[in-house]
Design a protein around this motif. Structure first.
Motif, PDB file in Angstrom:
ATOM      1  N   TRP A 125      11.691  34.176 -18.493  1.00  0.00           N
ATOM      2  CA  TRP A 125      12.469  32.910 -19.452  1.00  0.00           C
ATOM      3  C   TRP A 125      11.136  31.292 -18.614  1.00  0.00           C
ATOM      4  O   TRP A 125      10.610  30.729 -20.030  1.00  0.00           O
ATOM      5  CB  TRP A 125      13.266  32.393 -19.238  1.00  0.00           C
ATOM      6  N   HIS A 183       7.954  30.003 -21.098  1.00  0.00           N
ATOM      7  CA  HIS A 183       8.168  28.686 -21.551  1.00  0.00           C
ATOM      8  C   HIS A 183       7.036  27.714 -20.179  1.00  0.00           C
ATOM      9  O   HIS A 183       7.192  26.637 -21.000  1.00  0.00           O
ATOM     10  CB  HIS A 183       9.155  28.302 -21.441  1.00  0.00           C
ATOM     11  N   HIS A 217      22.999  18.193 -23.878  1.00  0.00           N
ATOM     12  CA  HIS A 217      22.972  18.957 -24.671  1.00  0.00           C
ATOM     13  C   HIS A 217      24.068  20.513 -23.765  1.00  0.00           C
ATOM     14  O   HIS A 217      24.048  21.593 -24.292  1.00  0.00           O
ATOM     15  CB  HIS A 217      21.779  19.819 -24.455  1.00  0.00           C
ATOM     16  N   GLU A 254      21.680  33.100 -21.430  1.00  0.00           N
ATOM     17  CA  GLU A 254      20.999  33.083 -22.352  1.00  0.00           C
ATOM     18  C   GLU A 254      21.254  31.975 -23.220  1.00  0.00           C
ATOM     19  O   GLU A 254      20.489  31.086 -23.265  1.00  0.00           O
ATOM     20  CB  GLU A 254      20.919  34.606 -23.350  1.00  0.00           C
ATOM     21  N   MET A 255      22.417  32.107 -23.158  1.00  0.00           N
ATOM     22  CA  MET A 255      23.212  30.661 -24.524  1.00  0.00           C
ATOM     23  C   MET A 255      22.252  29.416 -23.310  1.00  0.00           C
ATOM     24  O   MET A 255      21.389  28.543 -23.801  1.00  0.00           O
ATOM     25  CB  MET A 255      24.124  30.559 -23.923  1.00  0.00           C
ATOM     26  N   GLN A 294      18.707  29.110 -23.549  1.00  0.00           N
ATOM     27  CA  GLN A 294      18.134  28.514 -24.646  1.00  0.00           C
ATOM     28  C   GLN A 294      18.858  26.760 -24.909  1.00  0.00           C
ATOM     29  O   GLN A 294      17.269  25.980 -25.689  1.00  0.00           O
ATOM     30  CB  GLN A 294      18.840  29.245 -25.842  1.00  0.00           C
ATOM     31  N   ARG A 295      19.270  26.410 -24.645  1.00  0.00           N
ATOM     32  CA  ARG A 295      20.197  24.728 -24.389  1.00  0.00           C
ATOM     33  C   ARG A 295      19.201  23.687 -23.395  1.00  0.00           C
ATOM     34  O   ARG A 295      18.651  22.535 -23.742  1.00  0.00           O
ATOM     35  CB  ARG A 295      21.011  24.681 -23.488  1.00  0.00           C
ATOM     36  N   VAL A 340      15.582  24.807 -22.564  1.00  0.00           N
ATOM     37  CA  VAL A 340      14.456  24.872 -23.994  1.00  0.00           C
ATOM     38  C   VAL A 340      14.833  23.959 -24.886  1.00  0.00           C
ATOM     39  O   VAL A 340      14.031  22.790 -24.917  1.00  0.00           O
ATOM     40  CB  VAL A 340      14.218  25.816 -24.425  1.00  0.00           C
ATOM     41  N   ALA A 341      16.029  23.203 -25.507  1.00  0.00           N
ATOM     42  CA  ALA A 341      15.830  22.445 -26.353  1.00  0.00           C
ATOM     43  C   ALA A 341      16.039  21.175 -26.129  1.00  0.00           C
ATOM     44  O   ALA A 341      15.553  19.794 -26.213  1.00  0.00           O
ATOM     45  CB  ALA A 341      17.187  22.350 -27.355  1.00  0.00           C
ATOM     46  N   LEU A 373      20.528  21.903 -31.079  1.00  0.00           N
ATOM     47  CA  LEU A 373      20.923  22.769 -31.730  1.00  0.00           C
ATOM     48  C   LEU A 373      22.176  22.464 -31.980  1.00  0.00           C
ATOM     49  O   LEU A 373      23.067  23.883 -31.993  1.00  0.00           O
ATOM     50  CB  LEU A 373      21.702  23.285 -29.853  1.00  0.00           C
TER      51      LEU A 373
END
Length: 442
Positions: free
Chosen positions: A337, A341, A386, A416-417, A420-421, A423-424, A431
């Motif tokens: 990951w 990114h 977030h 994974e969640m 993702q948060r 990155v956001a 999100l």
């Protein structure tokens, strides 16, 4: 009513204040979709099902478990045998060498109390485990002195030189350095100290008659790294070797060496609150710690649970192997990951539950026109917005701003969640998180 001066210093919310909001309100897809995703607390849930199955199958609670207990006799024997098998010490660990406490936090505090007077110093290299300052200093009056290494490897031989320079500087100003602390494997870097570096620290402690406190709480949470093969040679993964496995003859008075281990990390059992202090060659140290044992007394039920685990050799070996396999798998997920990114991460990790990442640099890259005076505060604020909780480098003594610790020892979908948060948060995107939980605005 007026508080004591020491209490007044602690009355204001400290760095753990946020945890009182996060931990009672964790994300659950069905029951609490607006809760926090916690990738900040070093807990390993990857093997909880296996551990619980063993407990349910083997735990029998006698009436004695409801008493004050017998001084952890069975547990100390089990721990001594277990640590001898796993750490391969030069001198086998005996039950008499082991002191049991309700976690490694009080064990660190007790050692600081035992080796240092108020105003004395204990050295710690940066970055460091974020709770060490409180553990060492909050109630003892001992000064925890962080050391900076700049471009030098914090786990290399040059770091030993910095420790010696700090000892000499303290002597010049009239301060006694009583000990130095090594987190081995390291938290938050996830690396193990090379044998040559451990020997150098042992020699340093002998020269200056300084205690070596080696925190080996992640000793068995090591794994074969599947990444970083092309990393800087200076940061290649190093196999773990306990400081107890190094023959002290001609190197250090073994009475100066003390090792910590506990159930919370290698067995994913933070809630048992069990820590072990191994001081093999200092009867005076053991007597001193025994003199204050009632302040860190363990539960008889916890003693019983831990002994039942540690005595089951075949199950323990299988558990450790599978845990290490899962650690490698989840570590690889986070590094993949990070590469996807373009997130800088500390290379060479092969131990622990974490990846040390530079989110500040990524934030600046995504917000080139934003003037940021305090990147740590800005990134943390965005993470919290977030509903993602991470441990920040400010608390962990990072020498450069923007660094955070990501915990990966969680169920894959949850991890994974969280990623993702993150990155956001660093991109500043939404999100559309559900903040209505059971009809109450969170």
């Amino acid at each position: 009513m007026a508080l004591s001066l020491r209490a007044e210093k602690l009355a204001a919310p400290g760095p753990n204040f946020l945890l009182t909001e996060v931990l009672p309100n964790l994300y659950d897809g069905a029951a609490n979709p607006g809760g926090w995703v916690n990738l900040g607390v070093a807990e390993n849930s990857l093997m909880h099902e296996a551990l619980l199955a063993h407990l349910h199958a083997h735990l029998r609670v006698p009436g004695a478990a409801l008493t004050y207990g017998d001084g952890c006799k069975r547990l100390r024997r089990a721990a001594a045998r277990f640590l001898t098998r796993q750490l391969r010490p030069v001198t086998p660990v005996e039950a008499a060498h082991v002191l049991v406490s309700n976690g490694c936090t009080p064990a660190i505090e007790n050692l600081a109390w035992a080796v240092a007077n108020p105003g004395d110093g204990i050295l710690i290299g940066r970055p460091y485990y974020g709770a060490f300052p409180a553990d060492v200093s909050r109630r003892t009056g001992v000064d925890l002195i962080p050391l900076s290494f700049g471009a030098r490897d914090p786990m290399g031989l040059e770091a030993v030189d910095e420790h010696e320079a700090a000892i000499l500087a303290a002597k010049q100003r009239g301060q006694r350095i009583a000990a130095l602390i090594l987190a081995h494997p390291h938290n938050p870097l996830g690396r193990c100290y090379p044998r040559a570096v451990l020997v150098a620290y042992m020699r340093l402690c002998q020269r200056h008659q300084v205690h070596l406190i080696c925190d080996e709480i992640y000793a068995l949470s090591v794994f074969e790294s599947r990444v970083d093969a092309a990393a800087d040679a200076a940061a290649q993964p190093v196999p773990f070797e306990s400081v107890l496995a190094i023959d002290p003859a001609g190197i250090v008075d073994p009475a100066l060496v003390h090792v910590l281990w506990g159930m919370s990390k290698d067995f994913g059992a933070n809630g048992l609150r069990l820590g072990f202090t191994v001081s093999q060659h200092s009867a005076a140290m053991r007597a001193a710690l025994q003199g204050v044992f009632e302040f860190t007394w363990t539960s008889s039920l916890s003693d019983l649970v831990a002994a039942a685990i540690l005595e089951d050799d075949a199950w323990v070996e299988a558990y450790i192997r599978e845990n290490q396999r899962r650690l490698a798998e989840h570590h690889a997920k986070v590094v993949a990951w990070a590469r996807e990114h373009a997130v800088e991460h500390a290379p060479g990790a092969n131990a622990g539950f974490f990846v040390w990442v530079n989110l500040g640099a990524v934030y600046r890259r995504h917000h080139p026109d934003e003037e940021v005076a305090d990147i740590d505060a800005v990134v943390m604020a965005s993470l919290l917005e977030h509903r993602i909780f991470l441990a920040d480098g400010v608390r962990f003594g990072a020498e450069q701003p923007g660094w955070f610790r990501i915990i990966f020892t969680l169920e894959a979908a949850y991890l994974e969640m969280g990623l993702q948060r993150i990155v956001a948060a660093i991109k500043g995107t939404s999100l559309q998180l559900p903040y209505e939980t059971n009809g109450v605005k969170e």
